[in-house]
Motif scaffolding. Structure first.
Motif, short mmCIF file in Angstrom:
data_model
loop_
_atom_site.label_atom_id
_atom_site.label_comp_id
_atom_site.label_asym_id
_atom_site.label_seq_id
_atom_site.Cartn_x
_atom_site.Cartn_y
_atom_site.Cartn_z
N SER A 1 0.84 -1.19 0.00
CA SER A 1 0.00 0.00 0.00
C SER A 1 0.87 1.24 0.00
N ILE B 1 -8.72 4.31 1.86
CA ILE B 1 -8.44 4.27 3.29
C ILE B 1 -9.69 4.04 4.11
N ASP C 1 -7.13 -5.29 4.95
CA ASP C 1 -6.98 -5.79 3.60
C ASP C 1 -7.24 -7.28 3.54
N ARG D 1 -4.96 -1.56 8.80
CA ARG D 1 -4.75 -0.45 7.89
C ARG D 1 -3.67 0.49 8.37
N THR D 2 -3.48 0.62 9.67
CA THR D 2 -2.52 1.55 10.23
C THR D 2 -1.44 0.79 10.98
N LYS E 1 -0.25 5.19 7.39
CA LYS E 1 -1.63 4.92 6.99
C LYS E 1 -1.69 4.77 5.48
#
Length: 616
Positions: free
Chosen positions: A31, A79, A84, A90-91, A49
């Motif tokens: 990402s 976001i 995923d 995600r962070t 992020k």
């Protein structure tokens, strides 16, 4: 990873950053996101992020037959979405107090963050560089440049900073105060007497107290071996450049008019030097894995393959015709069948050759492993074998050819999978002995940090680095190892070469057993094969240049005859024979290193930790 309940304050923001986490097996999809320093009430954090998913195609230059990138599953993601498809958060959030060190590489485009627990994160900067981010870190962290690696920075702990200020105020040192203090703190544990005397000599210079002269060797041209009982030096490591892969023209020149390989040793030397061109692997691997004899003619190979095909399907019929009643009364068979079913369903499933449900190639993988159980029921099936078979089947695209090549491969590494693990323990013991003889400082460090057993290398040896290198590199590495050049245990020298590369990180971060294990696991897909092979070969030549002075246990590891063969009396021979019949390991001697620092019998719990953490 914790999730704060408060809103943090962004102090520094850097966009266009790709993060590669340390806990994922497949690393082809990354990402692009934002890397920030964020302040909370509980402390400051490094936060990343994601913005969107992009494909970092590290495999574009790889063999198209074995590409890691699975384009079928890649899609854009914003976001606002949840975790995923691989289950990653995600962070990513790292407390500054958890940061142990960091390293800048690739002309400032790559930043490797190393945490105190051994976890590693790799950051790629696309719109700026690592210097801009580390400049922001300077405001909130105190760090110094490693004396052994100018691209590595050590984050100083509170007590280190206080000590540095105390020394700095005295103005005793001509060199940079922080560098000297770090050297003092680091050396105090390993060399308390020498380090204390050195620091005191600085003070006495100011106080004009006379000190006795001290003579210290430079060690700049030769590395003194500190192994017990060894009194010689290793010469400088020679450069060992790699060559190009074996070509069709070279391969054809090695055949006579009837198809025999006329000079197999010269051919192996070319393969060792540079591997094999992808288009030739299908044919050459059959020789390297003893499916075809080197001196077989074209006609003999055709006849051999016919016989091998019949033998394969006869063995396959044995297990396919087993009745449910027979299976119910055959516990070992049921257990192996169940394990194969589980492993096949999770082996290289992102690869296009095995991708998707109801994939016919998964059926072939299953059939080959089940047939191998009938071929070698004493060994049967052990977790990890599917890792070794998968690339072979993908390359051969034939059940019969893949099976017999797999048999040849297993004949080389079957001791890795024995129930008593004596084969693995022996290799780990030999690896420790090589580290002792090539880098006594690293060996002593590992011994002092519960890692002298080398269990953190278990996965490397079990499946011959299958999970450490990208798919093209593992094919090259395997075919090089199959040549048995330059010595029979070259795999161990590859391990030594990697540890030599990682030595500064392990020691300057003062990693313990768990951190070392995590760091070694996090090297997956980040090891440069050509450089590693060159270094491993250089280490071999270093040892060979002093071969006459090497201890016998080291000579044996690198394929040399021992110089001192102890005479065994008839009574001693009888006792040894009796022990070999009663020790339960088929006559193989108990594993212990001549260095005296590694023992396995009383450390099985630690051994299990090494297996569970490094393999799964």
């Amino acid at each position: 990873m914790f999730e704060p309940t408060e809103q943090g304050k962004d102090i520094s923001i850097h966009s266009g950053v790709v993060l590669r986490g340390s806990n994922t097996r497949e690393e082809d999809v990354h990402s692009t996101g934002i890397l920030s320093i964020v302040e909370y009430s509980f402390g400051k954090c490094i936060e990343w992020k994601p913005v969107e998913v992009s494909v970092v195609s590290e495999s574009q230059d790889q063999d198209p037959e074995w590409s890691l990138v699975n384009t079928h599953t890649t899609r854009a993601r914003t976001i606002s979405e949840g975790p995923d498809s691989l289950g990653r958060s995600r962070t990513v959030r790292i407390l500054l107090s958890d940061l142990k060190s960091f390293r800048i590489s690739r002309c400032g485009q790559q930043l490797t963050l190393m945490l105190r627990d051994g976890t590693t994160y790799v950051v790629f900067f696309q719109l700026s560089n690592a210097d801009s981010f580390t400049s922001s870190l300077k405001t909130y962290l105190k760090f110094i440049v490693s004396r052994k690696d100018r691209n590595m920075y050590i984050v100083m702990e509170v007590e280190d900073s206080v000590l540095e200020r105390s020394f700095a105020e005295l103005d005793l040192f001509q060199e940079n105060a922080s560098d000297y203090v770090w050297k003092f703190v680091k050396n105090l544990h390993d060399r308390p007497y020498e380090t204390t005397m050195e620091a005191c000599s600085k003070l006495t210079d100011i106080l004009h107290i006379p000190q006795p002269p001290v003579s210290v060797g430079s060690g700049e041209e030769y590395e003194v071996i500190g192994a017990p009982g060894v009194g010689f030096v290793l010469p400088p490591r020679p450069p060992c450049p790699r060559g190009g892969p074996l070509t069709q023209e070279q391969w054809d020149r090695c055949k006579d008019s009837e198809g025999r390989i006329s000079n197999s040793e010269a051919l192996k030397e070319m393969i060792f030097r540079g591997g094999i061109s992808p288009s030739l692997r299908y044919e050459v691997w059959k020789y390297l894995l003893n499916y075809y004899p080197w001196d077989a003619t074209n006609a003999e190979r055709i006849e051999l393959r016919k016989r091998k095909t019949e033998e394969y399907f006869a063995m396959k019929l044995q297990w396919r015709s087993m009745t449910p009643g027979q299976e119910n009364r055959f516990a070992d068979y049921r257990d192996r069948k169940s394990l194969i079913e589980k492993d096949v369903n999770r082996t290289d499933r992102t690869h296009p050759y095995y991708y998707g449900d109801n994939n016919a190639h998964l059926g072939q993988l299953y059939d080959i492993l089940m047939t191998y159980v009938m071929y070698n029921f004493d060994l049967g099936y052990v977790q990890g074998m599917s890792d070794l078979l998968s690339p072979i089947l993908c390359l051969m695209d034939s059940e019969v050819d893949a099976f017999w090549c797999f048999v040849g491969f297993m004949n080389k590494v079957s001791t890795n999978f024995e129930m008593d693990q004596e084969g693995m323990k022996l290799q780990l013991s030999q690896l420790h002995s090589l580290v002792v003889i090539t880098d006594s400082q690293l060996a002593q460090y590992l011994d002092k940090h519960e890692s002298g057993n080398m269990f953190f290398c278990f996965r490397w040896l079990l499946v011959l680095f299958k999970r450490e290198f990208n798919a093209n590199d593992i094919l090259v590495l395997w075919e090089i190892l199959w040549t048995d050049l330059p010595c029979k245990n070259f795999l161990l020298l590859v391990c030594v070469a990697i540890l030599d590369t990682e030595k500064n990180i392990l020691m300057e971060n003062r990693y313990g057993f768990t951190e070392i294990l995590k760091h070694i696991n996090d090297l997956s897909l980040r090891i440069e094969l050509p450089w590693t092979l060159s270094k491993a070969e250089g280490i071999y030549h270093q040892l060979m240049s002093v071969a006459d002075h090497l201890p016998d246990h080291i000579r044996i590891i690198i394929g040399l005859e021992p110089q001192h063969k102890p005479e065994i009396s008839d009574s001693e021979d009888e006792v040894a024979t009796t022990e070999s019949q009663t020790n339960g390991n088929g006559g193989r001697p108990s594993v212990s290193s001549d260095s005296g620092n590694i023992r396995f019998g009383n450390n099985e719990v630690s051994f299990e930790r090494g297996i569970n953490l490094s393999y799964m």
